[in-house]
Design a protein around this motif. Structure first.
Motif, mmCIF file in Angstrom:
data_model
loop_
_atom_site.group_PDB
_atom_site.id
_atom_site.type_symbol
_atom_site.label_atom_id
_atom_site.label_comp_id
_atom_site.label_asym_id
_atom_site.label_seq_id
_atom_site.Cartn_x
_atom_site.Cartn_y
_atom_site.Cartn_z
ATOM 1 N N ASP A 36 1.153 -4.576 21.651
ATOM 2 C CA ASP A 36 2.481 -5.144 21.408
ATOM 3 C C ASP A 36 2.565 -6.471 22.158
ATOM 4 O O ASP A 36 2.156 -6.566 23.320
ATOM 5 C CB ASP A 36 3.584 -4.197 21.884
ATOM 6 N N LYS A 38 3.963 -1.528 26.622
ATOM 7 C CA LYS A 38 3.854 -1.056 25.233
ATOM 8 C C LYS A 38 2.444 -1.187 24.667
ATOM 9 O O LYS A 38 2.226 -0.927 23.488
ATOM 10 C CB LYS A 38 4.838 -1.846 24.351
ATOM 11 N N THR A 39 1.513 -1.616 25.509
ATOM 12 C CA THR A 39 0.123 -1.767 25.079
ATOM 13 C C THR A 39 -0.736 -0.753 25.806
ATOM 14 O O THR A 39 -0.616 -0.578 27.026
ATOM 15 C CB THR A 39 -0.380 -3.189 25.372
ATOM 16 N N ASP A 88 3.219 -6.057 15.848
ATOM 17 C CA ASP A 88 2.685 -4.738 16.206
ATOM 18 C C ASP A 88 1.279 -4.616 15.628
ATOM 19 O O ASP A 88 1.081 -4.736 14.422
ATOM 20 C CB ASP A 88 3.579 -3.618 15.655
ATOM 21 N N ASP A 129 -3.599 -0.071 21.015
ATOM 22 C CA ASP A 129 -2.248 -0.158 20.461
ATOM 23 C C ASP A 129 -1.561 -1.319 21.168
ATOM 24 O O ASP A 129 -1.223 -1.231 22.347
ATOM 25 C CB ASP A 129 -1.505 1.164 20.708
#
Length: 267
Positions: free
Chosen positions: A141, A264-265, A231, A139
């Motif tokens: 960012d 955020k990753t 994203d 995931d």
């Protein structure tokens, strides 16, 4: 009369400006630093649109500064948008239409953000399907993506895909357009493209098409992903593969002056 005698050096027609105005007129009503409203232009379109076309067609158009506007993000944080004047939005729409014809057909099918006929719902649907087949995800960012787009890299990428002089001329000027900050300071930007502009999402997509989408497709053709602007979800089959891709991506994005957001990753 002097305005009418300017030599037309750029292939921009009155019809393009009028079509762009009709598109912008249906969108956001927020005014830029000149405080000229949709209603004022609508009441006397020739007064505003004819000089705009004349400057665009003669190569003498320079975008005014964008107005900095804070937008709440939640948790007390804000995102700063750069709002162009309405006439500058019309100018951007003229060039956006031309550039989109060239690069939109080249974009990766797993790029969903700011594209005609694609949505966040489409990205979520594809993500759900891929999660059944691959049990791990990266995931991802990108930290301050819009603010850190390298102008030199951006122009090199544009020149790779088009030689149309009006696109290259005005995209370069929009990248460099200053920001009129809330405290009255006029900030000259050396990097980034303001969120809030008409052409910014298209330029941002092209930047990541080159820095991420096409690179991943070429170097790791079996890896699947979804990207919505900055994203990104990458699907993998193991923790080892996830960490391998993440390390490769850090190095790749650094070549484009971009950094993965550490908070955020996650795998």
């Amino acid at each position: 009369m002097i305005e009418e005698l300017k030599t037309k050096t750029q292939p921009v027609s009155k019809e393009q400006v009028w079509s762009a105005w009709k598109h912008i007129r249906k969108g956001g009503k927020g005014m830029g630093i000149d405080q000229v409203s949709i209603q004022e232009i609508d009441a006397n379109p020739r007064k505003y649109l004819y000089p705009l076309w004349n400057r665009l067609a003669s190569g003498s158009y320079f975008p005014p500064p964008v107005k900095e506007v804070p937008i709440p993000k939640g948790e007390g944080k804000v995102r700063m948008l750069g709002i162009p004047t309405i006439l500058d939005r019309v100018a951007q729409q003229v060039i956006r239409v031309e550039l989109e014809k060239i690069i939109e057909p080249l974009f990766h099918p797993s790029s969903f953000g700011y594209r005609p006929g694609k949505s966040a719902h489409d990205a979520v649907e594809q993500c759900a399907k891929n999660c059944w087949e691959r049990w791990y995800v990266v995931d991802l960012d990108i930290k301050g993506f819009f603010d850190n787009i390298d102008h030199g890299q951006m122009m090199k990428i544009l020149q790779k895909y088009t030689s149309q002089k009006q696109i290259l001329l005005y995209c370069d000027r929009w990248l460099k357009a200053p920001v009129y900050k809330q405290d009255g300071e006029l900030l000259v930007r050396s990097k980034g493209t303001p969120q809030g502009g008409v052409i910014s999402p298209l330029l941002a997509n092209l930047y990541l098409h080159e820095a991420f989408d096409q690179w991943l497709a070429d170097t790791q053709p079996l890896i699947v992903f979804e990207r919505y602007a900055d994203d990104i979800v990458i699907h993998t089959r193991s923790i080892e593969q996830s960490n391998f891709i993440l390390d490769k991506l850090k190095a790749r994005l650094a070549e484009y002056s971009l950094e993965i957001h550490p908070d955020k990753t996650a795998v």
